[in-house]
Design a protein around this motif. Structure first.
Motif, mmCIF file in Angstrom:
data_model
loop_
_atom_site.group_PDB
_atom_site.id
_atom_site.type_symbol
_atom_site.label_atom_id
_atom_site.label_comp_id
_atom_site.label_asym_id
_atom_site.label_seq_id
_atom_site.Cartn_x
_atom_site.Cartn_y
_atom_site.Cartn_z
ATOM 1 N N GLY A 271 32.149 9.369 -1.204
ATOM 2 C CA GLY A 271 33.096 10.267 -1.633
ATOM 3 C C GLY A 271 34.261 10.472 -0.353
ATOM 4 O O GLY A 271 35.236 10.368 -0.453
ATOM 5 N N THR A 272 33.464 10.998 0.638
ATOM 6 C CA THR A 272 34.397 11.146 1.564
ATOM 7 C C THR A 272 34.964 10.159 2.496
ATOM 8 O O THR A 272 36.067 9.869 2.852
ATOM 9 N N MET A 273 33.945 9.123 2.449
ATOM 10 C CA MET A 273 34.525 7.560 3.047
ATOM 11 C C MET A 273 35.508 7.128 2.479
ATOM 12 O O MET A 273 36.664 6.557 2.899
ATOM 13 N N LYS A 274 35.664 7.088 1.151
ATOM 14 C CA LYS A 274 36.766 6.499 0.291
ATOM 15 C C LYS A 274 38.251 7.066 0.951
ATOM 16 O O LYS A 274 39.253 6.209 1.124
ATOM 17 N N GLN A 275 38.220 8.517 1.071
ATOM 18 C CA GLN A 275 39.461 9.211 1.801
ATOM 19 C C GLN A 275 39.735 8.449 2.987
ATOM 20 O O GLN A 275 40.691 8.220 3.362
ATOM 21 N N ILE A 355 29.033 15.848 7.498
ATOM 22 C CA ILE A 355 29.833 14.245 8.050
ATOM 23 C C ILE A 355 31.336 14.677 7.510
ATOM 24 O O ILE A 355 31.485 14.887 6.101
ATOM 25 N N THR A 356 32.094 14.455 8.475
ATOM 26 C CA THR A 356 33.476 14.977 8.075
ATOM 27 C C THR A 356 34.197 13.580 8.188
ATOM 28 O O THR A 356 33.957 12.572 8.806
ATOM 29 N N ARG A 357 35.663 13.668 7.760
ATOM 30 C CA ARG A 357 36.478 12.574 7.730
ATOM 31 C C ARG A 357 36.740 12.235 9.099
ATOM 32 O O ARG A 357 36.802 11.357 9.437
ATOM 33 N N ALA A 358 37.034 13.254 9.898
ATOM 34 C CA ALA A 358 37.465 12.936 11.439
ATOM 35 C C ALA A 358 36.414 12.280 12.019
ATOM 36 O O ALA A 358 36.669 11.377 12.609
ATOM 37 N N ASN A 359 35.048 12.773 11.795
ATOM 38 C CA ASN A 359 33.870 11.944 12.565
ATOM 39 C C ASN A 359 33.574 10.442 11.978
ATOM 40 O O ASN A 359 33.156 9.700 12.854
ATOM 41 N N LEU A 360 33.701 10.581 10.738
ATOM 42 C CA LEU A 360 33.718 9.187 10.201
ATOM 43 C C LEU A 360 34.622 8.153 10.774
ATOM 44 O O LEU A 360 34.275 7.164 10.891
ATOM 45 N N ARG A 361 35.868 8.690 10.792
ATOM 46 C CA ARG A 361 36.893 7.772 11.482
ATOM 47 C C ARG A 361 36.763 7.326 12.929
ATOM 48 O O ARG A 361 36.776 6.200 13.158
ATOM 49 N N ARG A 362 36.067 8.203 13.577
ATOM 50 C CA ARG A 362 35.950 7.905 15.018
ATOM 51 C C ARG A 362 34.780 6.790 14.987
ATOM 52 O O ARG A 362 34.947 5.981 15.689
#
Lengths: 418, 339
Positions: A271-275, A355-362
């Motif tokens: 769910g978070t990853m899709k964003q 697990i946040t959008r910011a740390n996933l993107r990094r």
């Protein structure tokens, strides 16, 4: 009917629609709301011809289901974490005996240190136990997959685990379409057991099998799981016809086609990853994702087909095989062994770490640069790790790791979150 | 102290020199199930039990009696152990009742699950027995057993007590008596064999759950066993019968002495035969001819060290246990006493 509803309650309603005959469960966070709701429904007579057993342990819970399933009753239980470990002997027994029990696992970390929050340590501890393991990404999917799970279990005469992220799904409210009884009845036939304890036709179940036939029994267990690989998508297609939702299958892709990098994961984190992935694609990065819905059986062929053209795969998982690395990553590398694809393994979200959008993107960007350690521990605080390692180096009686670390990070803060 | 009434049996059989039992002296309705042509043979011949196995004898009588009592509407759940192993060597089975073996420690829970399924299906005419040895009952299966008692599930649990883990090679269980030699309590040192003041009485613990029926029985009095099983099957809810079953292999006794040893265990007072309902003791089998514990011990090599002069303290301890049982359960008729 659309409802704004807690995940656990939605699952309880879905299980009730499947007309269970015996429910047996022992309370453990975060599974509790599911069985509380089912208990109330049975007591109120909302589920007809159903017995609810309040057992003394998870071992007793699943053992009672083994008995009730053998006596021809559609049987259900639910657990989490330590509860899964406590019932483990019965987990293997249920599959070995071919009992089509459905069990919800509200996925939670395994201690020590004790931790009530989400990761997949519990389900992964049973990955070789012979159960079908289906991971869901939303509460809608949890509802839909439970209905499919009973049919799948009974068709194959194998137990099915529906794995849903603890708290993230079990305790979150969202809009869920709860099917009608008629729809469920149209999809899920009455349980016709393959083997039955019946005084009219006595048989012995659970005989001792020695070297003369044990290998064949195990072969057939594997064979049956391979059959499930074909059955799961078939049932998902049929489910979609009746319920109008794509909500099953062995994998689900998100902009995978032609993507240079594909993220592979399971459960709700998609769910978070899709964003994040949508943002990255907007920035011109060629990246897609895929969730493995059926972890057991593991859809090797399907994954090979879907991933063969990718340059690299980043596996993100909430579990760790201590002393080895990522479990999903290991399985995926096995599937992709004939292709020159770089498979990076990232482990995160352990014990409920956000697990946040910011740390996933990094993390994704690091993977795209092919700079990931093997395995990569996502969002880990290395200063805490290093401080403890120094302490161990400095003195023999350095004490308990978990408590030392709590002191370092501030025990008051940790206590407050609990 | 109130007198504990004697248990049910009005007609008594006395062992004769040829070990025959006078079944034919009784009215047809009082004859043993095993003595009838239409017994179910639920545990049939051809199984792999050792010669003189008390468990095989007891299980045959118990299950046939339960079959008679339920009009053959019976399902059995079995714990891992000798009874499971010797009856179901793949691909054969000695059982002609629907029978399931799942695990060592879960027979009570499997039985509870079967009973729940039958209730959900409206098949309460079909009854359930769960069974296991003492290890599977008093140790590893104890949690599930207590849960079954606690919920008052409609299951009769039969524990075949041979006082150790025989299937794995005679190791101590919580039903092993003081001084007994097992593979994990060897007769060495100054207190040879199993330690005293250990173990537990599951019949008394079962009574503390206030379940409808608890009884102990012994394979020397199979008529009494049949009676107790029949009575248990006439009651709904959780029931417990513990059956004393000598094990020639584990006890170092002659296969031909199984019945005799059972009788002596009861007559010396070490194994009291009792009945209880809802937590209250309702009956005991009186000892007609008390024997010293040495008579019982001397037929078993597991107690050989107890009879040596160096270990008279052990013999005295065992006699003291028997004496306590006799007093506690009023096992001996008071001479000329009136209630």
């Amino acid at each position: 009917m659309l409802k704004q509803i807690e995940g656990s309650h939605a699952v309880a309603e879905a299980v009730a629609l499947c007309r269970p005959e015996v429910i047996s469960a022992y309370p453990i966070t975060p599974q509790t709301h599911i069985v509380e709701d089912l208990g109330a429904m049975v007591k109120a007579g909302a589920i007809k011809n159903c017995e609810f057993l309040l057992v003394e342990s998870e071992f007793g819970a699943l053992s009672a289901c083994i008995g009730s399933s053998a006596a021809g009753a559609r049987s259900y239980t639910a657990t989490s974490s330590q509860g899964m470990l406590f019932m483990m002997e019965a987990v293997y027994n249920a599959s070995g005996m071919g009992m089509p029990i459905v069990m919800t696992v509200g996925n939670r970390a395994i201690g020590a240190p004790i931790n009530i929050w989400n990761d997949w340590g519990d389900s992964m501890s049973a990955r070789d136990a012979g159960w079908i393991q289906l991971f869901v990404e939303s509460n809608q999917q949890a509802v839909d997959v439970h209905i499919q799970a009973f049919r799948l279990a009974e068709q194959l005469s194998l137990p099915v685990m529906v794995c849903m992220d603890g708290f993230i799904l079990t305790h979150s409210y969202s809009q869920v379409d709860i099917p009608d009884q008629e729809q469920v009845d149209a999809f899920l036939p009455t349980f016709e057991p393959r083997q039955l304890l019946d005084p009219a036709a006595p048989l012995s179940m659970g005989a001792m099998v020695g070297p003369e036939a044990f290998a064949e029994v195990r072969y057939l267990a594997h064979h049956k799981q391979m059959e499930a690989l074909e059955l799961i998508p078939e049932q998902a297609a049929e489910f979609e016809k009746i319920f109008g939702r794509d909500s099953g299958g062995v994998v689900k892709t998100f902009n995978c086609d032609g993507a240079e990098t594909v993220v592979v994961t399971m459960g709700s984190v998609i769910g978070t990853m899709k964003q994040v992935l949508a943002e990255m694609r907007d920035d011109g990065i060629s990246i897609g994702a895929l969730t493995v819905r059926s972890f057991r059986p593991f859809p090797k062929e399907t994954l090979r087909e879907l991933l063969k053209d990718a340059d690299r795969v980043i596996v993100f998982e909430k579990c760790l095989a201590v002393g080895m690395g990522g479990i999903l990553a290991m399985n995926l590398r096995m599937a992709l062994k004939d292709f020159p694809i770089r498979v990076h393994s990232a482990i995160g979200g352990l014990g409920g770490r956000p697990i946040t959008r910011a740390n996933l993107r990094r993390m994704f960007e690091k993977g795209i640069r092919d700079e990931m350690e093997e395995p990569h521990f996502h969002d880990i605080h290395m200063n805490i790790v290093e401080r403890e390692l120094e302490r161990e180096q400095a003195q023999r009686r350095s004490g308990s790791i978990a408590e030392n670390i709590l002191q370092d990070v501030g025990v008051v803060a940790a206590a407050k979150t609990i | 102290m109130p007198q504990i009434p004697e248990t049910h049996q009005k007609v008594r059989f006395y062992q004769t020199g040829t070990l025959t039992v006078g079944n034919r002296l009784l009215d047809a309705e009082h004859r043993s199930v095993q003595g009838t042509m239409d017994r179910s043979n639920s545990l049939d011949s051809g199984h792999r039990a050792c010669q003189g196995c008390g468990e095989a004898l007891g299980a045959r009588f118990a299950i046939d009696a339960a079959m008679r009592a339920t009009n053959n509407q019976l399902i059995a759940a079995n714990a891992t152990g000798c009874l499971e192993v010797f009856t179901t060597p793949y691909p054969e089975t000695a059982w002609s009742v629907p029978w399931i073996h799942s695990l060592f420690g879960n027979a009570a829970a499997v039985g509870a699950g079967i009973a729940a399924a039958l209730k959900a299906k409206g098949r309460e005419d079909v009854r359930v027995i769960a069974q296991g040895g003492d290890g599977g009952t008093t140790d590893i299966g104890f949690g599930c057993l207590s849960g079954m008692f606690d919920r008052n599930d409609d299951v009769l649990y039969i524990c075949y007590n041979n006082e150790a883990y025989m299937n794995t090679g005679v190791q101590r269980s919580s039903a092993t008596p003081g001084a007994a030699r097992t593979a994990t309590t060897m007769p060495v040192g100054k207190d040879p064999g199993n330690a005293f003041n250990t173990g537990k009485s599951v019949p008394l613990i079962a009574m503390a759950h206030l379940i409808p029926y608890v009884a102990t029985a012994s394979v020397h009095d199979l008529h009494d066993l049949e009676h107790k099983v029949t009575k248990a099957m006439g009651i709904h809810g959780a029931r417990y019968i513990e059956l004393f079953v000598p094990c020639p292999l584990g006890w170092g006794s002659k296969p031909s002495d199984t019945v005799k040893i059972s009788r002596l265990a009861v007559e010396c007072g070490l194994y009291p035969l009792i009945e209880a309902e809802h937590g209250e003791l309702t009956g005991v089998t009186k000892i007609r001819r008390q024997v010293p514990v040495g008579e019982y011990l001397k037929l078993q090599r597991r107690f050989a060290h107890v009879l040596k002069p160096a270990n008279t303290h052990q013999l005295e301890q065992l006699q003291a246990i028997a004496n306590r049982n006799i007093k506690k359960f009023s096992l001996i008729e008071e001479q000329g006493g009136q209630e």
